[in-house]
Design a protein around this motif. Sequence first.
Motif, PDB file in Angstrom:
ATOM      1  N   ILE A  32       0.841  -1.192   0.000  1.00  0.00           N
ATOM      2  CA  ILE A  32       0.000   0.000   0.000  1.00  0.00           C
ATOM      3  C   ILE A  32       0.881   1.249   0.000  1.00  0.00           C
ATOM      4  O   ILE A  32       0.567   2.257  -0.630  1.00  0.00           O
ATOM      5  N   ALA A  86       1.988   1.601  -3.513  1.00  0.00           N
ATOM      6  CA  ALA A  86       0.930   2.153  -4.358  1.00  0.00           C
ATOM      7  C   ALA A  86       0.871   3.664  -4.256  1.00  0.00           C
ATOM      8  O   ALA A  86       0.601   4.363  -5.240  1.00  0.00           O
ATOM      9  N   TYR A  87       1.136   4.202  -3.063  1.00  0.00           N
ATOM     10  CA  TYR A  87       1.096   5.644  -2.879  1.00  0.00           C
ATOM     11  C   TYR A  87       2.371   6.337  -3.348  1.00  0.00           C
ATOM     12  O   TYR A  87       2.332   7.486  -3.785  1.00  0.00           O
ATOM     13  N   TYR A 130      -4.222  -3.755  -4.209  1.00  0.00           N
ATOM     14  CA  TYR A 130      -3.604  -2.432  -4.142  1.00  0.00           C
ATOM     15  C   TYR A 130      -2.980  -2.104  -5.491  1.00  0.00           C
ATOM     16  O   TYR A 130      -2.311  -2.959  -6.091  1.00  0.00           O
ATOM     17  N   ASN A 163      -1.490   1.532  -8.025  1.00  0.00           N
ATOM     18  CA  ASN A 163      -1.386   2.970  -8.256  1.00  0.00           C
ATOM     19  C   ASN A 163      -2.030   3.372  -9.581  1.00  0.00           C
ATOM     20  O   ASN A 163      -1.889   4.519 -10.016  1.00  0.00           O
ATOM     21  N   ASP A 182      -8.996   4.472  -6.122  1.00  0.00           N
ATOM     22  CA  ASP A 182      -7.759   5.138  -5.734  1.00  0.00           C
ATOM     23  C   ASP A 182      -7.004   4.276  -4.730  1.00  0.00           C
ATOM     24  O   ASP A 182      -7.354   4.239  -3.552  1.00  0.00           O
ATOM     25  N   LYS A 183      -6.046   3.537  -5.215  1.00  0.00           N
ATOM     26  CA  LYS A 183      -5.114   2.722  -4.421  1.00  0.00           C
ATOM     27  C   LYS A 183      -5.692   1.401  -3.902  1.00  0.00           C
ATOM     28  O   LYS A 183      -5.019   0.385  -3.925  1.00  0.00           O
TER      29      LYS A 183
END
Length: 225
Positions: free
Chosen positions: A23, A26-27, A54, A56, A75-76
């Motif tokens: 995660i 992903a961010y 998860y 991006n 979103d994510k």
Amino acid sequence: MAGRNNKGLVTIDRRTRKDSYYIYQAYWTKTPMVHICGRRYAQRAGEAVEIRVYSNQPQVELLIDGESVGKQAGDKVFVFAAALEPGFHIVAAKAGDAMDSITLEKVEQEPAIYVLPEVKERAEGVANWFKLAGNLDLTAPMEFPEGRYSVKDSMETLAQSPEALEVVRKALKLATNFDLTPGVGMWDMLRKSSPERMMGMAGGMLPEGFLESLNAKLIQIDRLS
């Protein structure tokens, strides 16, 4: 699991990346990525199986045994529910050019190990530990006689005596479910730490008198020069 510290991005031996690792990825990464969560939770029961992904990327497609079960924009974090027939299935997620896959088995009942049975075993082990300690006044101040080991010694020092090391290893396993062995895993990081310091980090999770009982056992062992 209640009572267990699940924080961190990798397992304590640094060999397995947890879902939380991805995660963050992903961010933070700009490279297209997708990750299906729960690959160690490989046997699933119930009418509908939740599959968390998860990525991006703005859209994720889920496939089971090569057949698409739907696409989601998000979103994510993307959460799918899928009904699986009994047996093994290949679950894949696609997000642009990125792809990930895992194997799941649909079972009637999930394995008992998923409910952490060692909690009961450890509780029984702690009770037996106190029995082995004998009739001790565990509320009295701890003693540190010269020429004997104690909870203030480093693991490196305790490892000089196979008897002392075995006592401490058993205590750490009961207290933290962590098996500390010279030259393996986290040994290099923790070899300078003492049992007093490591168990102090466990705080209220340890029963009253546990550290004192360990010290009472160690001070019976002659220090090797």
